[in-house]
Design a protein around this motif. Sequence first.
Motif, PDB file in Angstrom:
ATOM      1  N   GLY A  17       0.794  -1.108  -0.116  1.00  0.00           N
ATOM      2  CA  GLY A  17       0.039   0.082  -0.076  1.00  0.00           C
ATOM      3  C   GLY A  17       0.943   1.297  -0.053  1.00  0.00           C
ATOM      4  N   GLY A 296      -7.011  -0.507  -5.486  1.00  0.00           N
ATOM      5  CA  GLY A 296      -6.516  -0.456  -4.257  1.00  0.00           C
ATOM      6  C   GLY A 296      -6.821  -1.671  -3.393  1.00  0.00           C
ATOM      7  N   ARG A 297      -6.387  -1.569  -1.968  1.00  0.00           N
ATOM      8  CA  ARG A 297      -6.664  -2.795  -1.316  1.00  0.00           C
ATOM      9  C   ARG A 297      -8.044  -2.957  -1.091  1.00  0.00           C
ATOM     10  NH1 ARG A 297      -6.022  -2.139   3.998  1.00  0.00           N
ATOM     11  NH2 ARG A 297      -5.557   0.032   3.678  1.00  0.00           N
ATOM     12  N   LYS A 302     -11.855   1.077   3.301  1.00  0.00           N
ATOM     13  CA  LYS A 302     -12.099   1.747   2.079  1.00  0.00           C
ATOM     14  C   LYS A 302     -13.694   2.044   1.539  1.00  0.00           C
ATOM     15  CE  LYS A 302      -7.473   1.990   1.329  1.00  0.00           C
ATOM     16  NZ  LYS A 302      -6.830   3.236   1.219  1.00  0.00           N
ATOM     17  N   GLY A 326      -7.708  -4.875  -7.515  1.00  0.00           N
ATOM     18  CA  GLY A 326      -7.182  -4.811  -6.025  1.00  0.00           C
ATOM     19  C   GLY A 326      -7.430  -6.233  -5.661  1.00  0.00           C
ATOM     20  N   TYR A 353      -3.305  -7.375  -7.904  1.00  0.00           N
ATOM     21  CA  TYR A 353      -2.492  -6.108  -7.704  1.00  0.00           C
ATOM     22  C   TYR A 353      -1.496  -6.028  -9.008  1.00  0.00           C
ATOM     23  CZ  TYR A 353      -0.518  -1.828  -7.242  1.00  0.00           C
ATOM     24  OH  TYR A 353      -0.106  -0.394  -7.416  1.00  0.00           O
ATOM     25  N   GLU A 375      -9.579   7.842   5.830  1.00  0.00           N
ATOM     26  CA  GLU A 375      -8.187   7.833   4.826  1.00  0.00           C
ATOM     27  C   GLU A 375      -7.192   8.596   5.429  1.00  0.00           C
ATOM     28  OE1 GLU A 375      -6.338   5.849   2.422  1.00  0.00           O
ATOM     29  OE2 GLU A 375      -8.405   5.657   1.868  1.00  0.00           O
ATOM     30  N   ASN A 380      -3.997   7.523  -4.093  1.00  0.00           N
ATOM     31  CA  ASN A 380      -4.653   7.220  -5.563  1.00  0.00           C
ATOM     32  C   ASN A 380      -5.655   8.194  -5.885  1.00  0.00           C
ATOM     33  OD1 ASN A 380      -4.103   4.500  -6.428  1.00  0.00           O
ATOM     34  ND2 ASN A 380      -5.200   3.655  -4.561  1.00  0.00           N
TER      35      ASN A 380
END
Length: 475
Positions: A17, A296-297, A302, A326, A353, A375, A380
């Motif tokens: 990350g 992303g993750r 998220k 992701g 990824y 966050e 990103n």
Amino acid sequence: MHILQAASEFYPYSKTGGLADMVAGLSCALANAGHKLTVITPLYRSTKDLLMKRSESPMQLDIKLGAESIRGRLIPYETGEGIRVYFVEQKDFFDRQGIYMENGEGYPDNPDRFIFLSKAACRLSGMLPDAPDVLHCHDWQTAMIPLLNGGRIPTCLTIHNLAYQGVCAPSKFALTNLPERYFTHKYAEYYQQFNPLKAGIISTDSLTTVSPGYAEEIVTRDFGEGLEGELSGRADGLTGILNGVDYSQWRTDENPHLKHGYCAKNLDGKERIKLDLLDFLDLEDASKSPLFCYIGRLADQKGLHLLYDVLRKWLPENDASFVLLGAGDIHLESAFRELSEELPGKVRALIQYSEPLAHRIKAASDFFLMPSKFEPCGLNQIYSLRYGTVPIVNAVGGLKDTVSPLTSQYIDGTGFVFHHHSSAEFVQCLDSAVRLFKTPNCLKNVRERGMEADWGWSEPIKNYVAIYEKLLKPT
């Protein structure tokens, strides 16, 4: 000034990350500013293939973890940017398939692994011919360094994500070989458990986190993850510094991952990249409609449960498509795979990824979705701005620091921002994005403002250097 950075990830040698990107970006920026940089990080299985042939001999390590002595080696390496890296080789700890976990489960000996890394960093600081002036550690994995270091070298600890604290069984504290007085509520004890991050927060000389917004949030009960009391106790010494972006990696011209180049004044290449990606994804029918993406993750943090619930209802009713790239939480992976099967003409879920794909998807998309519950900084959304991909974000942490809300006539602002983590507000932003897409001149202006925003490292390193210099001043 000589800074020794200790981190569990360091791009491009290891990454899960933003931590890896931040440590690499800060190191390069400081080195370019004339400072001497040394980084210590594990030699993971995935790292070995990225190292070119080396000529220097490894340095032997023999480190006590509790009653046991564990042997390892420090592998010296010089990056192309002139940064000295020491990779910690210990096959039992780091020669594994994953960095922190495997098959969705964290390694049970993660405390052992990263106490070993932290002790190796302290050992290295005394072995270097040019002793470091500052020891900069990152997140819970190296948060024990301020106590293990024993005050020999000034320390700075950066919190990248307060949700991950390394909390584990109290028996793991014995691996530190520290006096028992440090396993008390004042330091490392946390509800009868061992909490490395808490110990670091209390004992480090300087404490930072990765955005001003997150620094304000984590001293409150809503965002403090149970450590708001400790953080409030040193609020005068908690500094929020926004992560910078390495624009030599995230660029829209001469980028090896992008088949076509483009810029804020000429977006033709972006449109061609979109058509190429839609062809690759077998979504050619979506070429005239907005393409949304998430990269992303896959983690609850998220806001992906909200994203899934909203898109499942919204996409069938709107002329739009969505691509996800992701991996992470196995339940979220399954949910988005099922969504792709349920809406085959509108959704693609790439559960992996891939750095090249991340660049392609970000450049091809019209809008980037980031409905995070919290966050700390987020990178990103900054990458998407530079790629002319308008972000849609929740107003938390670094997201509210970097994405300015669009005004009603799109005269100002760089993205869509909602202030309550709810389906209703998120849908309003999606509907507004579709309306913006249908007004090409306004969309072009919004993209241009985002692409011209500068979130590089020039300002952040001034703040870090100021912190380092303050640590070196006699008290």
